[in-house]
Scaffold this motif. Structure first.
Motif, PDB file in Angstrom:
ATOM      1  N   LEU A   1       0.821  -1.216   0.000  1.00  0.00           N
ATOM      2  CA  LEU A   1       0.000   0.000   0.000  1.00  0.00           C
ATOM      3  C   LEU A   1       0.851   1.261   0.000  1.00  0.00           C
ATOM      4  N   SER A   2       1.973   1.226   0.682  1.00  0.00           N
ATOM      5  CA  SER A   2       2.872   2.381   0.695  1.00  0.00           C
ATOM      6  C   SER A   2       3.413   2.656  -0.711  1.00  0.00           C
ATOM      7  N   GLN A   3       3.868   1.607  -1.365  1.00  0.00           N
ATOM      8  CA  GLN A   3       4.361   1.763  -2.736  1.00  0.00           C
ATOM      9  C   GLN A   3       3.232   2.195  -3.672  1.00  0.00           C
ATOM     10  N   TRP A   4       2.036   1.622  -3.474  1.00  0.00           N
ATOM     11  CA  TRP A   4       0.902   1.954  -4.319  1.00  0.00           C
ATOM     12  C   TRP A   4       0.516   3.414  -4.161  1.00  0.00           C
ATOM     13  N   GLU A   5       0.563   3.940  -2.947  1.00  0.00           N
ATOM     14  CA  GLU A   5       0.201   5.341  -2.722  1.00  0.00           C
ATOM     15  C   GLU A   5       1.099   6.285  -3.514  1.00  0.00           C
ATOM     16  N   GLU A   6       2.376   5.946  -3.622  1.00  0.00           N
ATOM     17  CA  GLU A   6       3.291   6.766  -4.425  1.00  0.00           C
ATOM     18  C   GLU A   6       2.882   6.746  -5.900  1.00  0.00           C
ATOM     19  N   ILE A   7       2.587   5.567  -6.407  1.00  0.00           N
ATOM     20  CA  ILE A   7       2.180   5.422  -7.806  1.00  0.00           C
ATOM     21  C   ILE A   7       0.829   6.087  -8.019  1.00  0.00           C
ATOM     22  N   ARG A   8      -0.095   5.830  -7.111  1.00  0.00           N
ATOM     23  CA  ARG A   8      -1.458   6.346  -7.192  1.00  0.00           C
ATOM     24  C   ARG A   8      -1.457   7.876  -7.288  1.00  0.00           C
ATOM     25  N   GLY A   9      -0.516   8.506  -6.624  1.00  0.00           N
ATOM     26  CA  GLY A   9      -0.420   9.964  -6.654  1.00  0.00           C
ATOM     27  C   GLY A   9      -0.138  10.527  -8.040  1.00  0.00           C
ATOM     28  N   ASP A  10       0.395   9.704  -8.935  1.00  0.00           N
ATOM     29  CA  ASP A  10       0.694  10.142 -10.305  1.00  0.00           C
ATOM     30  C   ASP A  10      -0.511  10.035 -11.240  1.00  0.00           C
ATOM     31  N   ILE A  11      -1.548   9.344 -10.807  1.00  0.00           N
ATOM     32  CA  ILE A  11      -2.685   9.087 -11.692  1.00  0.00           C
ATOM     33  C   ILE A  11      -3.378  10.372 -12.150  1.00  0.00           C
TER      34      ILE A  11
END
Length: 106
Positions: free
Chosen positions: A36-46
């Motif tokens: 989830l931590s890694q996903w939040e970083e990626i998700r922020g670019d969406i």
């Protein structure tokens, strides 16, 4: 130790998406938090990625407005549809924050 997950770059979406080797509920809490931590970083670019695609749609709509060739108009419409579909899929991934599904969105 076997790898339970990875983030694979999806060319169409323009982001890395999670690829889980197990169902979410079978992954230990520590690993879930890491994912989830890694996903939040990626998700922020969406949202930025969506904005880029919306700009492409706007450019194609302008081209469509000026296009007299029916076949070319159909091609542009198809491209617009594909971009809109990508935006829709990105928003689906954006909402997938609390639990990451093992479903493929390809």
């Amino acid at each position: 130790m076997c790898l339970l997950y990875r983030f694979e770059y999806d060319q169409r979406l323009g982001i890395a998406i999670p690829d889980l080797d197990q169902e979410w509920h079978r992954i230990d809490k520590s690993t879930q938090e890491e994912i989830l931590s890694q996903w939040e970083e990626i998700r922020g670019d969406i949202p930025d990625r969506v904005k880029q695609l919306e700009e492409k749609i706007n450019q194609k709509q302008k081209a469509l407005f000026n296009e007299d060739n029916f076949k070319k108009s159909c091609e542009i419409n198809t491209e617009i549809s594909e971009l809109a579909s990508t935006i829709n899929d990105l928003w689906l991934w954006f909402r997938a924050q609390n639990e990451i599904s093992t479903k493929s969105h390809h």
